[in-house]
Design an enzyme around this catalytic site. Structure first.
Site, mmCIF file in Angstrom:
data_model
loop_
_atom_site.group_PDB
_atom_site.id
_atom_site.type_symbol
_atom_site.label_atom_id
_atom_site.label_comp_id
_atom_site.label_asym_id
_atom_site.label_seq_id
_atom_site.Cartn_x
_atom_site.Cartn_y
_atom_site.Cartn_z
ATOM 1 N N THR A 88 -5.068 -8.732 3.457
ATOM 2 C CA THR A 88 -4.365 -7.455 3.256
ATOM 3 C C THR A 88 -4.567 -6.955 1.837
ATOM 4 O OG1 THR A 88 -2.683 -7.887 4.952
ATOM 5 C CG2 THR A 88 -2.093 -6.342 3.212
ATOM 6 N N HIS A 101 6.785 -0.762 -7.902
ATOM 7 C CA HIS A 101 7.068 -1.629 -6.762
ATOM 8 C C HIS A 101 6.647 -0.967 -5.445
ATOM 9 C CE1 HIS A 101 10.567 -3.910 -8.992
ATOM 10 N NE2 HIS A 101 9.414 -3.957 -9.626
ATOM 11 N N CYS A 159 -3.868 5.056 2.217
ATOM 12 C CA CYS A 159 -3.986 4.657 3.620
ATOM 13 C C CYS A 159 -4.115 5.868 4.548
ATOM 14 C CB CYS A 159 -2.814 3.769 4.029
ATOM 15 S SG CYS A 159 -1.191 4.440 3.647
ATOM 16 N N HIS A 214 3.332 -3.645 -9.165
ATOM 17 C CA HIS A 214 4.030 -4.932 -9.255
ATOM 18 C C HIS A 214 4.683 -5.222 -7.911
ATOM 19 C CE1 HIS A 214 5.820 -8.375 -11.021
ATOM 20 N NE2 HIS A 214 7.025 -7.877 -11.217
ATOM 21 N N ARG A 263 -8.404 -4.436 13.491
ATOM 22 C CA ARG A 263 -6.970 -4.480 13.829
ATOM 23 C C ARG A 263 -6.146 -4.961 12.629
ATOM 24 N NH1 ARG A 263 -5.121 -6.727 19.585
ATOM 25 N NH2 ARG A 263 -6.341 -4.883 20.094
ATOM 26 N N ASN A 268 -15.091 -8.161 6.336
ATOM 27 C CA ASN A 268 -14.926 -8.720 7.682
ATOM 28 C C ASN A 268 -14.972 -7.591 8.702
ATOM 29 O OD1 ASN A 268 -14.220 -10.008 10.047
ATOM 30 N ND2 ASN A 268 -12.524 -11.165 9.159
ATOM 31 N N CYS A 271 13.024 -8.651 -11.767
ATOM 32 C CA CYS A 271 12.833 -7.585 -12.743
ATOM 33 C C CYS A 271 13.894 -6.513 -12.584
ATOM 34 C CB CYS A 271 11.429 -6.993 -12.639
ATOM 35 S SG CYS A 271 10.863 -6.727 -10.980
#
Length: 232
Positions: free
Chosen positions: A146, A76, A196, A136, A179, A174, A52
């Protein structure tokens, strides 16, 4: 376009050339290919399937400069480039977040990302009313734990909230993968929007953060302050 030039050049090089003209023709083809590559910057993701046109926008924020890269499909990455250390606590007055560098015409996802980040810093009560920019990036598109962690974080942990790595692992399905959650936070390609910084240690310590723990502490303090102001 780039693909046409590239195809044409490849065909030209593969055809038999007259001995006298071969060196000149090859040099000319090489020059054209090099120029085409410069004119059309392409981003190839790891899956090798997606290319792209990438463009970048740089914001000047209370955390220093923030670089946003993306295309017409989506954002991105967001990179925190701040060399300026924010104050230990955000000021109560409204902070500024301005466009520092941008192309003449931005794609819609980049416009949405800029508007979202400006609202985050200056008018956080507006975030819920804004369109979330599309993403994207292969990490957010290919099935993996992840990806599940990052989308869960975006969906479930709101402005002014915080969770532990273990709690987020549990939310993502989970509970023993705390970790792996830490690894997912380090891989987050869209920090601030995919928050995050809201994932902290069970002990209450802030933990690590891309760009430095001082940025994480500033973001958490900013959200706490703004949430308290909204409560009145």
């Amino acid at each position: 376009g780039h693909a046409f030039v590239h195809t044409t050049i490849c065909r030209a090089v593969s055809l038999p050339l007259l001995p006298r003209a071969s060196k000149l023709a090859f040099a000319e083809c090489h020059f054209l290919l090099k120029m085409a590559s410069r004119l059309h910057q392409k981003t190839a993701f790891k899956d090798g399937k997606t290319q792209c046109e990438k463009m970048c926008v740089v914001l000047s924020s209370p955390m220093g400069r923030i670089k946003i890269s993306g295309c017409s499909t989506g954002v991105h990455e967001i990179q925190l480039q701040g060399s300026v250390l924010p104050s230990s606590r955000p000021m109560e007055s409204l902070v500024s977040c301005e466009v520092y560098e941008a192309p003449d015409e931005m794609t819609e996802p980049l416009k949405q990302c800029v508007a979202w980040l400006q609202a985050y810093f200056c008018e956080p009560w507006m975030i819920e009313k804004l369109t979330m920019p599309p993403f994207h990036h292969p990490l957010l598109e290919q099935a993996s734990f992840t990806r599940e962690v990052l989308w869960t974080l975006l969906r479930d942990v709101k402005f002014g909230e915080a969770v532990s790595y273990k709690q987020l692992a549990d939310l993502a399905g989970n509970s023993k993968a705390a970790r792996a959650v830490g690894g997912a936070m380090r891989s987050d390609p869209i920090p601030i929007i995919i928050p995050c910084h809201r994932v902290i240690c069970s002990s209450g310590q802030t933990g690590n953060y891309t760009g430095g723990s001082h940025l994480k502490e500033w973001l958490l303090s900013h959200e706490k302050l703004q949430k308290e102001k909204l409560a009145y």
